[in-house]
Design a protein around this motif. Structure first.
Motif, mmCIF file in Angstrom:
data_model
loop_
_atom_site.group_PDB
_atom_site.id
_atom_site.type_symbol
_atom_site.label_atom_id
_atom_site.label_comp_id
_atom_site.label_asym_id
_atom_site.label_seq_id
_atom_site.Cartn_x
_atom_site.Cartn_y
_atom_site.Cartn_z
ATOM 1 N N GLU A 17 -8.945 6.617 -0.239
ATOM 2 C CA GLU A 17 -7.654 6.152 -0.385
ATOM 3 C C GLU A 17 -7.472 5.254 -1.611
ATOM 4 N N TYR A 18 -6.420 5.403 -2.470
ATOM 5 C CA TYR A 18 -6.124 4.588 -3.743
ATOM 6 C C TYR A 18 -5.780 3.282 -3.412
ATOM 7 N N VAL A 19 -6.057 2.330 -3.458
ATOM 8 C CA VAL A 19 -6.002 0.985 -3.377
ATOM 9 C C VAL A 19 -5.661 0.287 -4.678
ATOM 10 N N PRO A 20 -4.413 -0.088 -4.932
ATOM 11 C CA PRO A 20 -4.185 -0.885 -6.483
ATOM 12 C C PRO A 20 -4.546 -2.394 -6.431
ATOM 13 N N VAL A 21 -4.935 -2.560 -7.482
ATOM 14 C CA VAL A 21 -5.507 -3.950 -7.787
ATOM 15 C C VAL A 21 -4.634 -4.683 -8.619
ATOM 16 N N PHE A 22 -3.971 -5.790 -7.959
ATOM 17 C CA PHE A 22 -3.338 -6.557 -8.969
ATOM 18 C C PHE A 22 -3.807 -8.001 -9.470
ATOM 19 N N GLU A 23 -3.851 -8.123 -10.812
ATOM 20 C CA GLU A 23 -4.505 -9.256 -11.138
ATOM 21 C C GLU A 23 -3.439 -10.403 -11.458
ATOM 22 N N GLU A 24 -3.415 -11.538 -10.977
ATOM 23 C CA GLU A 24 -2.510 -12.480 -11.395
ATOM 24 C C GLU A 24 -2.634 -12.741 -12.788
#
Length: 346
Positions: free
Chosen positions: A39-46
């Motif tokens: 499952e693709y889990v997007p990674v958001f970097e602040e």
């Protein structure tokens, strides 16, 4: 004994069917076993938070400039050159003084050298220049009336000879007196750290390309300034560095003590009235007048205005819109109405 034709045909069909079945089984065994797709889990970097340097419009780390600015009245006599730290100032103002000469008020905030100078005495217009900044003004003294006016401005006065500047303002070996009074700027800033940082003085675009003059101005190769008959500094556009580079009267390269030619991202030229009062040229910086803003190898006409002591200089184009400078350092040229300004196209 020979088999009947029908029997031979049925036998052949059976053999072919067996071969096909064996081949199919082999093919099934050779197919890769499918695996489950993760499952693709997007990674958001602040993004790292940032602030804008108030005097240059450049991005800096939050709280990186949480200290006051330090301005200084900088000598521009031939014996004072090359000046110390002038090329690292955020803003430099050039002002007419006696004899057709000029002096500078330079302001450091985002980059404060260990030493700056040499400093000289104040003049009547100086409170109007430094009061919007708050912070610190360093100078070597002056006529009593001018010193009192500066002491009444909302800035800390660091004056050569005061008890509290004995360790921070001193005579150096760079030149003969009176062109050798040097300031240890970081120490004075540290002593006055309780003072507020300066406010933003100009409107800034996000880049050189987005600045008002770059987008809307006329291409300019050279800015010629005449403060007096014998004082005609100039700026020329250097496309390689994307800076205006400075020349002194007569065309000599203007350098600071580092050996680098003085340069500016923005050159703001204001036409200002000058009255000689008790032999002192008194520059008027309250009211309004003609202005030009030069950025990115181009120049746009503008109007400047300033109402009161602590008000900043506003720059408005012919449509009544604020002129936006590019991020970077700025020189402000206060050219007398009796002087001259010229712009040469490429």
């Amino acid at each position: 004994m020979r088999m009947p034709a029908r029997s031979r045909w049925m036998a052949a069909v059976g053999v072919l069917a067996a071969l096909a079945l064996a081949s199919g089984c082999a093919a099934e065994r050779e197919l890769p076993v499918p695996t489950a797709t993760p499952e693709y889990v997007p990674v958001f970097e602040e993004p790292e938070p940032y602030a804008l340097a108030p005097l240059t419009g450049e991005q800096v780390a939050v709280d990186a400039l949480d200290h006051p600015s330090i301005a200084a009245k900088i000598d521009n006599n031939i014996n004072a050159r090359p000046q110390i730290g002038l090329g690292r100032a955020d803003i430099v103002y050039e002002i007419l003084v006696e004899g057709g000469a000029t002096r500078h008020i330079a302001v450091w905030h985002s980059d404060i050298p260990d030493e700056i100078g040499p400093i000289r005495s104040v003049r009547p217009v100086d409170p109007d220049i430094v009061s919007p900044l708050g912070g610190i003004i360093a100078y070597s003294g002056g006529q009593y009336r001018f010193v009192v006016a500066m002491q009444n401005a909302p800035v800390y006065n660091a004056i050569h000879g005061q008890a509290d500047t004995a360790e921070t303002i001193f005579r150096g070996t760079n030149a003969p007196a009176p062109h050798n009074v040097i300031v240890r700027a970081p120490q004075i800033v540290a002593q006055q750290r309780k003072l507020d940082p300066p406010p933003q003085l100009f409107a800034f675009a996000e880049s050189v390309a987005a600045a008002t003059a770059t987008k809307e101005g006329s291409p300019t190769a050279r800015i010629g300034l005449q403060f007096s008959v014998g004082n005609t500094p100039a700026w020329e556009w250097n496309a390689e560095s994307e800076r205006w580079v400075r020349f002194m009267h007569g065309g000599a390269v203007d350098r600071d003590a580092s050996g680098d030619q003085l340069a500016a991202v923005n050159v703001v030229t204001l036409r200002v009235p000058v009255q000689v009062i008790q032999s002192i040229p008194t520059v008027g910086l309250r009211g309004s007048g003609e202005a030009w803003v030069s950025t990115g190898g181009a120049t746009v006409r503008a109007q400047w205005s300033k109402s009161g002591l602590t008000d900043t200089i506003r720059l408005i184009d012919e449509h009544g819109v604020a002129v936006r400078l590019a991020p970077g350092n700025t020189w402000v040229e206060l050219v007398p109405l009796a002087g001259d300004v010229s712009f040469r196209a490429p």
